[in-house]
Design an enzyme around this catalytic site. Sequence first.
Site, mmCIF file in Angstrom:
data_model
loop_
_atom_site.group_PDB
_atom_site.id
_atom_site.type_symbol
_atom_site.label_atom_id
_atom_site.label_comp_id
_atom_site.label_asym_id
_atom_site.label_seq_id
_atom_site.Cartn_x
_atom_site.Cartn_y
_atom_site.Cartn_z
ATOM 1 N N ASP A 174 3.459 -14.358 12.375
ATOM 2 C CA ASP A 174 2.376 -14.914 11.606
ATOM 3 C C ASP A 174 1.508 -13.934 11.625
ATOM 4 O O ASP A 174 0.505 -13.489 12.811
ATOM 5 C CB ASP A 174 1.735 -16.122 12.568
ATOM 6 C CG ASP A 174 0.781 -16.841 12.140
ATOM 7 O OD1 ASP A 174 -0.049 -16.425 11.322
ATOM 8 O OD2 ASP A 174 0.534 -17.970 12.372
ATOM 9 N N GLU B 262 0.920 -1.167 0.117
ATOM 10 C CA GLU B 262 0.110 -0.030 -0.143
ATOM 11 C C GLU B 262 0.899 1.419 -0.099
ATOM 12 O O GLU B 262 1.750 1.544 0.906
ATOM 13 C CB GLU B 262 -0.937 0.093 1.175
ATOM 14 C CG GLU B 262 -2.061 1.176 1.425
ATOM 15 C CD GLU B 262 -3.090 0.766 2.251
ATOM 16 O OE1 GLU B 262 -3.720 1.915 2.586
ATOM 17 O OE2 GLU B 262 -3.376 -0.239 2.569
ATOM 18 N N HIS C 149 -2.100 9.844 -0.465
ATOM 19 C CA HIS C 149 -2.254 8.562 -0.850
ATOM 20 C C HIS C 149 -2.008 8.701 -2.474
ATOM 21 O O HIS C 149 -1.395 7.973 -3.105
ATOM 22 C CB HIS C 149 -3.635 7.701 -0.562
ATOM 23 C CG HIS C 149 -3.596 6.399 -0.947
ATOM 24 N ND1 HIS C 149 -2.785 5.461 -0.350
ATOM 25 C CD2 HIS C 149 -4.419 5.847 -2.108
ATOM 26 C CE1 HIS C 149 -3.263 4.145 -1.128
ATOM 27 N NE2 HIS C 149 -3.928 4.450 -2.089
#
Length: 431
Positions: A278, A85, A375
């Site tokens: 994990d 991202e 963004h």
Amino acid sequence: MNLESLSSFMELSKNFRHKSVLEKRQEIKSFLELSYKDFFYNNANEDFLFNMIENYIGYLSFPIGIVKNLKINGKYYSLPIATEESSVVAALNFAAKILENADLRYSLGEVLGISQIYIKSEKDLSKIFVDLGDKIKTWIEPLLTNMNQRGGGFRRLSTRHIKELGIQKLNIYVDTCDAMGANLLNSIAERVAEFIFLEFGYECVLKVLSNDISEFTAKARFVLDFKHLLPGKEDSWNLAKKIELISSIGFYEEERAVTNNKGIMNGITGVCLATFNDTRALEASVHKFASKSGKYFPLSKFYTTDNALVGEIEIPLQVGTKGGVISFNEASILSFKIMNVNSKSEFIGILSCVGLASNFAALRALAFNGIQKGHMRLHVNKILHLLKTKYNISDFEKDKLLLEMERMNIYSFDFAFKILKKIRLENENKV
């Protein structure tokens, strides 16, 4: 490399962002005293990867970026983030600058792993099993030699009868020290199940670890004076109030709470990917905790005092700094060297602060000028890079594409390619 030989933190240069990839690597290598031969994310040990999973055919590359100088509990940390991202690393770096004076801190208590055994029994065996602590400790002692030496080991047990299923549940709580301890916890569950069958004759239908550690949480908090939020005092107060309001929406709207918590996990999951933790276990436990009341709530909250914005988070974090793949994978080893983390508890605390900082950056952007502005700038860079690679766009074409995407507020590869074809057709007609 001896981590104790490092200084208390790795403070990267102010112009780190503007350096080339090679220069950034060299700066980090010099801090860590790595030689030019040492691994640095840019290759992979395929022999090791081949032995990690079945039917290995290759590996997936994730970009790893650095969040520099995030001040946590009075200490500066540089943090590796693996993410696809665009804005995650940029947003965290921005947050790190603002929160430098906000006294960002974490606190946590014990963090235990849980082995579970589900025993077939119509009778409630709680009175029998609650007194089994000493026996169970003896049964599992051979598995806990290393943990006991490090100060960990068996801590306690709990049990309850599930009448509707005719099942007795037994939870065994173990301090796994700096490891996440999945293999150990599964081994403990299987060993105890075997002894229960031999000792009492009860069939154990399920013996496995639990990924729910919602009773063991980390808390993080900051207090940011309004003057550090924006240059103008009135503007800062208004922005803080907007952040407070946006934060509160998630407590009434689950749809908003889900998105809020995803923003928290942007940073946390990024660090965990870079350290080979994990992430599935981590996120399963986090989202269970968010819904512990029967309704899905935000993990964080932001509110104002007379002169400050306060951010708080409470979150369970099932991670490790040793054991399993973490101790042998070169990328994971390097990530922990960069962070200069000395224990699992410190790592958990850092992650809680990273989650809060990620969330703060997102809420500030939403309250200020919308999430898309920062963004999209990074997303556009990806689009232009692809067009440059595939179609060799010129600087003139690049400028025209930027203007048109900004004018139309459309930032997609398909739209950019359509505009590029139009630009080139117009140029052909002029010739």
